[in-house]
Scaffold this active site. Sequence first.
Site, PDB file in Angstrom:
ATOM      1  N   TYR A 104     -82.962 -41.215 -42.835  1.00 21.65           N
ATOM      2  CA  TYR A 104     -83.137 -42.443 -43.624  1.00 21.65           C
ATOM      3  C   TYR A 104     -84.441 -43.165 -43.268  1.00 21.65           C
ATOM      4  CZ  TYR A 104     -78.775 -41.537 -45.851  1.00 21.65           C
ATOM      5  OH  TYR A 104     -77.809 -40.940 -46.618  1.00 21.65           O
ATOM      6  N   ASP A 143     -82.947 -47.374 -53.691  1.00 23.73           N
ATOM      7  CA  ASP A 143     -84.298 -47.950 -53.644  1.00 23.73           C
ATOM      8  C   ASP A 143     -84.290 -49.348 -54.270  1.00 23.73           C
ATOM      9  OD1 ASP A 143     -85.022 -47.917 -56.542  1.00 23.73           O
ATOM     10  OD2 ASP A 143     -84.877 -45.746 -56.346  1.00 23.73           O
ATOM     11  N   HIS A 171     -74.269 -47.895 -54.548  1.00 20.83           N
ATOM     12  CA  HIS A 171     -74.348 -47.008 -53.374  1.00 20.83           C
ATOM     13  C   HIS A 171     -75.155 -47.619 -52.232  1.00 20.83           C
ATOM     14  CE1 HIS A 171     -73.334 -43.178 -55.941  1.00 20.83           C
ATOM     15  NE2 HIS A 171     -72.278 -43.930 -55.674  1.00 20.83           N
ATOM     16  N   CYS A 209     -69.588 -56.635 -36.776  1.00 14.06           N
ATOM     17  CA  CYS A 209     -69.287 -57.828 -37.598  1.00 14.06           C
ATOM     18  C   CYS A 209     -69.542 -57.603 -39.092  1.00 14.06           C
ATOM     19  CB  CYS A 209     -70.074 -59.037 -37.097  1.00 14.06           C
ATOM     20  SG  CYS A 209     -71.850 -58.961 -37.415  1.00 14.06           S
ATOM     21  N   CYS A 223     -74.506 -60.748 -34.216  1.00 15.02           N
ATOM     22  CA  CYS A 223     -73.470 -60.806 -33.171  1.00 15.02           C
ATOM     23  C   CYS A 223     -73.961 -60.256 -31.835  1.00 15.02           C
ATOM     24  CB  CYS A 223     -72.203 -60.064 -33.615  1.00 15.02           C
ATOM     25  SG  CYS A 223     -72.352 -58.265 -33.643  1.00 15.02           S
ATOM     26  N   SER A 274     -77.068 -37.171 -62.895  1.00 13.22           N
ATOM     27  CA  SER A 274     -76.531 -35.835 -63.188  1.00 13.22           C
ATOM     28  C   SER A 274     -75.059 -35.853 -63.573  1.00 13.22           C
ATOM     29  CB  SER A 274     -76.726 -34.925 -61.977  1.00 13.22           C
ATOM     30  OG  SER A 274     -75.999 -35.442 -60.872  1.00 13.22           O
ATOM     31  N   ASN A 295     -82.029 -38.545 -70.250  1.00  8.75           N
ATOM     32  CA  ASN A 295     -82.184 -37.623 -69.123  1.00  8.75           C
ATOM     33  C   ASN A 295     -83.271 -36.609 -69.463  1.00  8.75           C
ATOM     34  OD1 ASN A 295     -81.660 -35.831 -66.892  1.00  8.75           O
ATOM     35  ND2 ASN A 295     -79.542 -36.552 -66.863  1.00  8.75           N
ATOM     36  N   LEU A 296     -83.762 -35.943 -68.445  1.00 12.05           N
ATOM     37  CA  LEU A 296     -84.704 -34.840 -68.690  1.00 12.05           C
ATOM     38  C   LEU A 296     -83.987 -33.732 -69.436  1.00 12.05           C
ATOM     39  CD1 LEU A 296     -86.902 -33.904 -65.600  1.00 12.05           C
ATOM     40  CD2 LEU A 296     -87.653 -34.700 -67.841  1.00 12.05           C
TER      41      LEU A 296
HETATM   42  C1  BJW Z   1     -84.748 -37.313 -64.851  1.00 16.12           C
HETATM   43  C2  BJW Z   1     -86.054 -37.250 -64.439  1.00 16.12           C
HETATM   44  C3  BJW Z   1     -86.950 -37.994 -65.176  1.00 16.12           C
HETATM   45  C4  BJW Z   1     -84.993 -36.017 -63.140  1.00 16.12           C
HETATM   46  N1  BJW Z   1     -86.525 -38.699 -66.197  1.00 16.12           N
HETATM   47  N2  BJW Z   1     -84.341 -38.024 -65.879  1.00 16.12           N
HETATM   48  C5  BJW Z   1     -63.899 -33.889 -56.274  1.00 16.12           C
HETATM   49  C6  BJW Z   1     -63.765 -34.405 -57.562  1.00 16.12           C
HETATM   50  C7  BJW Z   1     -64.107 -35.719 -57.827  1.00 16.12           C
HETATM   51  C8  BJW Z   1     -64.598 -36.538 -56.833  1.00 16.12           C
HETATM   52  C9  BJW Z   1     -64.726 -36.028 -55.584  1.00 16.12           C
HETATM   53  C10 BJW Z   1     -64.376 -34.722 -55.294  1.00 16.12           C
HETATM   54  N3  BJW Z   1     -64.625 -34.509 -53.981  1.00 16.12           N
HETATM   55  C11 BJW Z   1     -65.127 -35.641 -53.448  1.00 16.12           C
HETATM   56  C12 BJW Z   1     -65.191 -36.575 -54.394  1.00 16.12           C
HETATM   57  C13 BJW Z   1     -65.691 -37.953 -54.257  1.00 16.12           C
HETATM   58  C14 BJW Z   1     -67.190 -38.002 -54.065  1.00 16.12           C
HETATM   59  C15 BJW Z   1     -67.855 -37.154 -55.146  1.00 16.12           C
HETATM   60  O1  BJW Z   1     -68.018 -37.564 -56.272  1.00 16.12           O
HETATM   61  N4  BJW Z   1     -68.284 -35.963 -54.782  1.00 16.12           N
HETATM   62  C16 BJW Z   1     -68.892 -35.064 -55.758  1.00 16.12           C
HETATM   63  C17 BJW Z   1     -70.076 -34.360 -55.123  1.00 16.12           C
HETATM   64  C18 BJW Z   1     -67.829 -34.134 -56.287  1.00 16.12           C
HETATM   65  N5  BJW Z   1     -67.576 -39.379 -54.209  1.00 16.12           N
HETATM   66  C19 BJW Z   1     -67.557 -40.204 -53.179  1.00 16.12           C
HETATM   67  O2  BJW Z   1     -67.256 -39.845 -52.067  1.00 16.12           O
HETATM   68  C20 BJW Z   1     -67.884 -41.644 -53.477  1.00 16.12           C
HETATM   69  N6  BJW Z   1     -66.829 -42.462 -53.016  1.00 16.12           N
HETATM   70  C21 BJW Z   1     -65.611 -42.397 -53.539  1.00 16.12           C
HETATM   71  O3  BJW Z   1     -65.313 -41.658 -54.441  1.00 16.12           O
HETATM   72  O4  BJW Z   1     -64.751 -43.269 -52.964  1.00 16.12           O
HETATM   73  C22 BJW Z   1     -63.386 -43.194 -53.342  1.00 16.12           C
HETATM   74  C23 BJW Z   1     -62.539 -43.495 -52.151  1.00 16.12           C
HETATM   75  C24 BJW Z   1     -61.206 -43.645 -52.356  1.00 16.12           C
HETATM   76  C25 BJW Z   1     -60.397 -43.911 -51.285  1.00 16.12           C
HETATM   77  C26 BJW Z   1     -60.930 -44.034 -50.029  1.00 16.12           C
HETATM   78  C27 BJW Z   1     -62.259 -43.881 -49.820  1.00 16.12           C
HETATM   79  C28 BJW Z   1     -63.082 -43.612 -50.899  1.00 16.12           C
HETATM   80  C29 BJW Z   1     -69.131 -42.074 -52.734  1.00 16.12           C
HETATM   81  C30 BJW Z   1     -70.329 -41.372 -53.260  1.00 16.12           C
HETATM   82  C31 BJW Z   1     -71.542 -41.718 -52.437  1.00 16.12           C
HETATM   83  C32 BJW Z   1     -72.772 -40.986 -52.955  1.00 16.12           C
HETATM   84  N7  BJW Z   1     -73.798 -41.131 -52.046  1.00 16.12           N
HETATM   85  C33 BJW Z   1     -75.086 -40.537 -52.388  1.00 16.12           C
HETATM   86  C34 BJW Z   1     -75.999 -40.678 -51.168  1.00 16.12           C
HETATM   87  C35 BJW Z   1     -76.426 -42.116 -51.002  1.00 16.12           C
HETATM   88  C36 BJW Z   1     -77.370 -42.268 -49.879  1.00 16.12           C
HETATM   89  C37 BJW Z   1     -78.631 -41.471 -50.013  1.00 16.12           C
HETATM   90  O5  BJW Z   1     -79.401 -41.670 -50.975  1.00 16.12           O
HETATM   91  O6  BJW Z   1     -78.860 -40.686 -49.128  1.00 16.12           O
HETATM   92  O7  BJW Z   1     -75.622 -41.202 -53.524  1.00 16.12           O
HETATM   93  S1  BJW Z   1     -75.011 -38.838 -52.903  1.00 16.12           S
HETATM   94  C38 BJW Z   1     -76.291 -38.971 -54.095  1.00 16.12           C
HETATM   95  O8  BJW Z   1     -75.706 -38.663 -55.393  1.00 16.12           O
HETATM   96  C39 BJW Z   1     -76.694 -40.450 -54.125  1.00 16.12           C
HETATM   97  C40 BJW Z   1     -76.758 -40.700 -55.606  1.00 16.12           C
HETATM   98  O9  BJW Z   1     -76.619 -42.069 -55.875  1.00 16.12           O
HETATM   99  C41 BJW Z   1     -75.641 -39.858 -56.161  1.00 16.12           C
HETATM  100  C42 BJW Z   1     -75.785 -39.548 -57.618  1.00 16.12           C
HETATM  101  O10 BJW Z   1     -76.925 -38.768 -57.847  1.00 16.12           O
HETATM  102  P1  BJW Z   1     -77.803 -38.997 -59.147  1.00 16.12           P
HETATM  103  O11 BJW Z   1     -78.389 -40.331 -59.148  1.00 16.12           O
HETATM  104  O12 BJW Z   1     -77.013 -38.635 -60.339  1.00 16.12           O
HETATM  105  O13 BJW Z   1     -79.001 -37.972 -58.882  1.00 16.12           O
HETATM  106  P2  BJW Z   1     -79.059 -36.389 -59.132  1.00 16.12           P
HETATM  107  O14 BJW Z   1     -80.151 -35.863 -58.312  1.00 16.12           O
HETATM  108  O15 BJW Z   1     -77.725 -35.777 -58.999  1.00 16.12           O
HETATM  109  O16 BJW Z   1     -79.476 -36.271 -60.677  1.00 16.12           O
HETATM  110  C43 BJW Z   1     -80.754 -36.669 -61.091  1.00 16.12           C
HETATM  111  C44 BJW Z   1     -80.787 -36.624 -62.604  1.00 16.12           C
HETATM  112  O17 BJW Z   1     -82.031 -37.154 -63.041  1.00 16.12           O
HETATM  113  C45 BJW Z   1     -80.682 -35.200 -63.174  1.00 16.12           C
HETATM  114  O18 BJW Z   1     -79.712 -35.200 -64.204  1.00 16.12           O
HETATM  115  C46 BJW Z   1     -82.077 -34.916 -63.735  1.00 16.12           C
HETATM  116  O19 BJW Z   1     -82.065 -34.124 -64.922  1.00 16.12           O
HETATM  117  C47 BJW Z   1     -82.572 -36.307 -64.032  1.00 16.12           C
HETATM  118  N8  BJW Z   1     -84.005 -36.473 -63.956  1.00 16.12           N
HETATM  119  N9  BJW Z   1     -86.117 -36.373 -63.317  1.00 16.12           N
HETATM  120  C48 BJW Z   1     -85.186 -38.646 -66.518  1.00 16.12           C
HETATM  121  N10 BJW Z   1     -88.270 -37.950 -64.839  1.00 16.12           N
END
Ligand code: BJW
Length: 241
Positions: free
Chosen positions: A56, A97, A112, A123, A142, A180, A204-205
């Site tokens: 990070y 960001d 997120h 705390c 704290c 995505s 989206n792209l």
């Molecule tokens: C362009 C472009 C351009 C490119 N112009 N477009 C099975 C089924 C369902 C759910 C789950 C499961 N197993 C586990 C889960 C839950 C899990 C989950 O969903 N996992 C999946 C992988 C299956 N989710 C969680 O754990 C979440 N919490 C939760 O569900 O809590 C419930 C709960 C209940 C009870 C108790 C406790 C909890 C938390 C999710 C946290 C995600 N964290 C991250 C990391 C954050 C920190 C970091 O940055 O390091 O967040 S993971 C990462 O993915 C980040 C993002 O916010 C997130 C989403 O990604 P995003 O933004 O969609 O990016 P990409 O790269 O995937 O896609 C980019 C897109 O842009 C693409 O489509 C390109 O085409 C496009 N693109 N260039 C326009 N120029």
Amino acid sequence: MTRHIFVLTGAGVSAESGLGTFRDKAGEGIWAQFDPMKLATPEAFAHDPETVLAFYDARRRNLLSAAPNAAHTALARLEATLASAGGELSLVTQNIDDLHERAGSQRVIHMHGELLKARCLNCECVHLWPEDLPASESCPACRTGGLRPHIVWFGEMPFHKDEIEQALARADFFVAIGTSGAVYPAAGFAAEARALGIPTLEINLKAADNAVIFDAARYGPASVIVPAWVEEVTVGLGGKI
Ligand code: BJW
């Protein structure tokens, strides 16, 4: 007439600002280079905080040298135009960001978390943290607890769930930009919107994993497609939303 637009942004909106996406082209997304289970879970942080913090720190330094692009700026403009017409923009981002804020968006819901903040493990106080975060650092409030990035890792509950649900229920148009559709709960918002009878648009792209859920799609770089769409929504309606 559209008066309340709900926008969900993902990593794609910041891609052209030089911030990596997670699951893009084979071999190029962040999770193709790094194992998320070793870097983005509470278990990884408990097991090896130095490695997680270093990951990070590098992302934070990269963010500080990045700048908002035309998509961020257009969304800030949309917020202002809607507000001046008595409407509302709910801008929910999965991004950690601050590029929406730096582009001028006044109200950004970071579901997120935020990379430029740290949270006390004791705390739970949240502090602005634009610098590297050493494992030895303790909470300025704290003075006892250690600090972690103020970020939602896998298995943790995303922030602002109730506020997001309420905004979705009030909205009359839903747009997902540069995400995505792979990570829940955000990936389910488009289906929730549809179930509420709200028209949905994907920008989206290329088609996202959940593309079939959307009523309409516009494909291309966010820096081109988003300003054009904002222009249509604002000017195309004679400046009135
Ligand atoms: C362009 C472009 C351009 C490119 N112009 N477009 C099975 C089924 C369902 C759910 C789950 C499961 N197993 C586990 C889960 C839950 C899990 C989950 O969903 N996992 C999946 C992988 C299956 N989710 C969680 O754990 C979440 N919490 C939760 O569900 O809590 C419930 C709960 C209940 C009870 C108790 C406790 C909890 C938390 C999710 C946290 C995600 N964290 C991250 C990391 C954050 C920190 C970091 O940055 O390091 O967040 S993971 C990462 O993915 C980040 C993002 O916010 C997130 C989403 O990604 P995003 O933004 O969609 O990016 P990409 O790269 O995937 O896609 C980019 C897109 O842009 C693409 O489509 C390109 O085409 C496009 N693109 N260039 C326009 N120029």
